[in-house]
Design a protein around this motif. Structure first.
Motif, PDB file in Angstrom:
ATOM      1  N   UNK A 123       2.964  31.703  31.259  1.00  0.00           N
ATOM      2  CA  UNK A 123       1.778  31.994  30.440  1.00  0.00           C
ATOM      3  C   UNK A 123       1.268  30.730  29.754  1.00  0.00           C
ATOM      4  N   UNK A 124       2.194  29.902  29.239  1.00  0.00           N
ATOM      5  CA  UNK A 124       1.777  28.643  28.609  1.00  0.00           C
ATOM      6  C   UNK A 124       1.110  27.740  29.640  1.00  0.00           C
ATOM      7  N   UNK A 125       1.709  27.616  30.807  1.00  0.00           N
ATOM      8  CA  UNK A 125       1.148  26.787  31.881  1.00  0.00           C
ATOM      9  C   UNK A 125      -0.263  27.239  32.230  1.00  0.00           C
ATOM     10  N   UNK A 126      -0.452  28.540  32.288  1.00  0.00           N
ATOM     11  CA  UNK A 126      -1.744  29.087  32.704  1.00  0.00           C
ATOM     12  C   UNK A 126      -2.864  28.851  31.691  1.00  0.00           C
ATOM     13  N   UNK A 127      -2.537  28.765  30.391  1.00  0.00           N
ATOM     14  CA  UNK A 127      -3.607  28.599  29.400  1.00  0.00           C
ATOM     15  C   UNK A 127      -3.870  27.139  29.029  1.00  0.00           C
ATOM     16  N   UNK A 128      -2.922  26.243  29.308  1.00  0.00           N
ATOM     17  CA  UNK A 128      -3.131  24.839  28.931  1.00  0.00           C
ATOM     18  C   UNK A 128      -4.304  24.240  29.703  1.00  0.00           C
ATOM     19  N   UNK A 129      -5.149  23.515  29.008  1.00  0.00           N
ATOM     20  CA  UNK A 129      -6.374  22.964  29.589  1.00  0.00           C
ATOM     21  C   UNK A 129      -6.143  21.671  30.359  1.00  0.00           C
ATOM     22  N   UNK A 130      -5.241  20.812  29.870  1.00  0.00           N
ATOM     23  CA  UNK A 130      -5.118  19.458  30.411  1.00  0.00           C
ATOM     24  C   UNK A 130      -3.910  19.316  31.331  1.00  0.00           C
ATOM     25  N   UNK A 131      -4.126  18.613  32.463  1.00  0.00           N
ATOM     26  CA  UNK A 131      -3.059  18.397  33.433  1.00  0.00           C
ATOM     27  C   UNK A 131      -1.834  17.753  32.801  1.00  0.00           C
ATOM     28  N   UNK A 132      -2.040  16.779  31.913  1.00  0.00           N
ATOM     29  CA  UNK A 132      -0.891  16.097  31.310  1.00  0.00           C
ATOM     30  C   UNK A 132      -0.029  17.065  30.508  1.00  0.00           C
ATOM     31  N   UNK A 133      -0.653  18.035  29.866  1.00  0.00           N
ATOM     32  CA  UNK A 133       0.089  19.049  29.118  1.00  0.00           C
ATOM     33  C   UNK A 133       0.910  19.916  30.066  1.00  0.00           C
ATOM     34  N   UNK A 134       0.309  20.315  31.184  1.00  0.00           N
ATOM     35  CA  UNK A 134       1.026  21.151  32.153  1.00  0.00           C
ATOM     36  C   UNK A 134       2.184  20.388  32.793  1.00  0.00           C
ATOM     37  N   UNK A 135       1.985  19.090  33.039  1.00  0.00           N
ATOM     38  CA  UNK A 135       3.061  18.277  33.621  1.00  0.00           C
ATOM     39  C   UNK A 135       4.228  18.149  32.653  1.00  0.00           C
ATOM     40  N   UNK A 136       3.957  17.819  31.401  1.00  0.00           N
ATOM     41  CA  UNK A 136       5.028  17.692  30.405  1.00  0.00           C
ATOM     42  C   UNK A 136       5.720  19.036  30.183  1.00  0.00           C
ATOM     43  N   UNK A 137       4.958  20.119  30.121  1.00  0.00           N
ATOM     44  CA  UNK A 137       5.539  21.454  29.984  1.00  0.00           C
ATOM     45  C   UNK A 137       6.458  21.758  31.159  1.00  0.00           C
ATOM     46  N   UNK A 138       6.019  21.435  32.373  1.00  0.00           N
ATOM     47  CA  UNK A 138       6.835  21.675  33.564  1.00  0.00           C
ATOM     48  C   UNK A 138       8.130  20.881  33.530  1.00  0.00           C
ATOM     49  N   UNK A 139       8.052  19.614  33.128  1.00  0.00           N
ATOM     50  CA  UNK A 139       9.271  18.816  33.003  1.00  0.00           C
ATOM     51  C   UNK A 139      10.217  19.433  31.980  1.00  0.00           C
ATOM     52  N   UNK A 140       9.696  19.799  30.818  1.00  0.00           N
ATOM     53  CA  UNK A 140      10.535  20.391  29.779  1.00  0.00           C
ATOM     54  C   UNK A 140      11.171  21.683  30.284  1.00  0.00           C
ATOM     55  N   UNK A 141      10.406  22.524  30.939  1.00  0.00           N
ATOM     56  CA  UNK A 141      10.921  23.789  31.472  1.00  0.00           C
ATOM     57  C   UNK A 141      12.085  23.527  32.436  1.00  0.00           C
ATOM     58  N   UNK A 142      11.909  22.577  33.354  1.00  0.00           N
ATOM     59  CA  UNK A 142      12.968  22.250  34.313  1.00  0.00           C
ATOM     60  C   UNK A 142      14.201  21.697  33.603  1.00  0.00           C
ATOM     61  N   UNK A 143      13.990  20.854  32.615  1.00  0.00           N
ATOM     62  CA  UNK A 143      15.120  20.294  31.861  1.00  0.00           C
ATOM     63  C   UNK A 143      15.887  21.384  31.114  1.00  0.00           C
ATOM     64  N   UNK A 144      15.165  22.334  30.512  1.00  0.00           N
ATOM     65  CA  UNK A 144      15.831  23.413  29.797  1.00  0.00           C
ATOM     66  C   UNK A 144      16.615  24.307  30.763  1.00  0.00           C
ATOM     67  N   UNK A 145      16.059  24.591  31.932  1.00  0.00           N
ATOM     68  CA  UNK A 145      16.773  25.383  32.933  1.00  0.00           C
ATOM     69  C   UNK A 145      18.053  24.682  33.390  1.00  0.00           C
ATOM     70  N   UNK A 146      18.003  23.356  33.480  1.00  0.00           N
ATOM     71  CA  UNK A 146      19.153  22.568  33.928  1.00  0.00           C
ATOM     72  C   UNK A 146      20.066  22.154  32.778  1.00  0.00           C
TER      73      UNK A 146
END
Length: 154
Positions: A123-146
């Motif tokens: 849901x956060x990924x879907x509402x974020x406007x800027x690519x850089x925000x989605x990229x950092x969010x994706x990295x954080x998500x992967x790091x938290x999963x790992x």
């Protein structure tokens, strides 16, 4: 304080039981959803700027962990009004990304934002406007999963 030629991005997260939620903020001036973002000031390191921006935009008092992320972006310098004191030939500025854990931290958003939402990753990924925000969010998500957050900065 004059503006330095770099930007910071801070992705807030919190743990709620076994789940992780990410904060997205609606900007007052553009009505778009984003993470905490802002410019460094002359004499600040990116880490200092990230900590200051998080405190200013989220209104918490005490220290919180700030984790450096690998994600970076380039922002066109022409988009930053306060660029007048930068060296001639500064066409882009680097955006340094961080995450901050706000589990059990009380926050109060600043006047720069009109709303905050705590959302799951998709849901956060879907509402974020800027690519850089989605990229950092994706990295954080992967790091938290790992379970692979880097050490927090001092």
């Amino acid at each position: 304080m004059p503006r330095a030629p770099f930007q910071v991005l801070v992705v807030p997260f919190r743990r709620v039981g076994d789940q992780v939620e990410f904060a997205v903020l609606r900007r007052a001036d553009m009505s778009v959803w984003q993470a905490v973002a802002g410019g460094g000031e002359v004499g600040e390191s990116p880490e200092e700027a990230a900590a200051r921006e998080a405190r200013e935009e989220l209104g918490f008092d005490g220290p919180v962990p700030l984790y450096p992320l690998q994600s970076t972006a380039s922002i066109p310098a022409r988009l930053i009004a306060e660029r007048g004191n930068w060296p001639v030939g500064t066409y882009v500025v680097r955006e340094h990304s961080f995450a901050t854990d706000l589990t059990d931290v009380k926050i109060k958003i600043s006047h720069e934002h009109t709303d905050i939402q705590w959302l799951d990753y998709q849901a956060a990924h879907d509402v974020l406007r800027f690519d850089s925000n989605r990229t950092a969010l994706g990295e954080l998500h992967e790091r938290l999963l790992a379970a692979d957050l880097p050490p927090p900065v001092d």
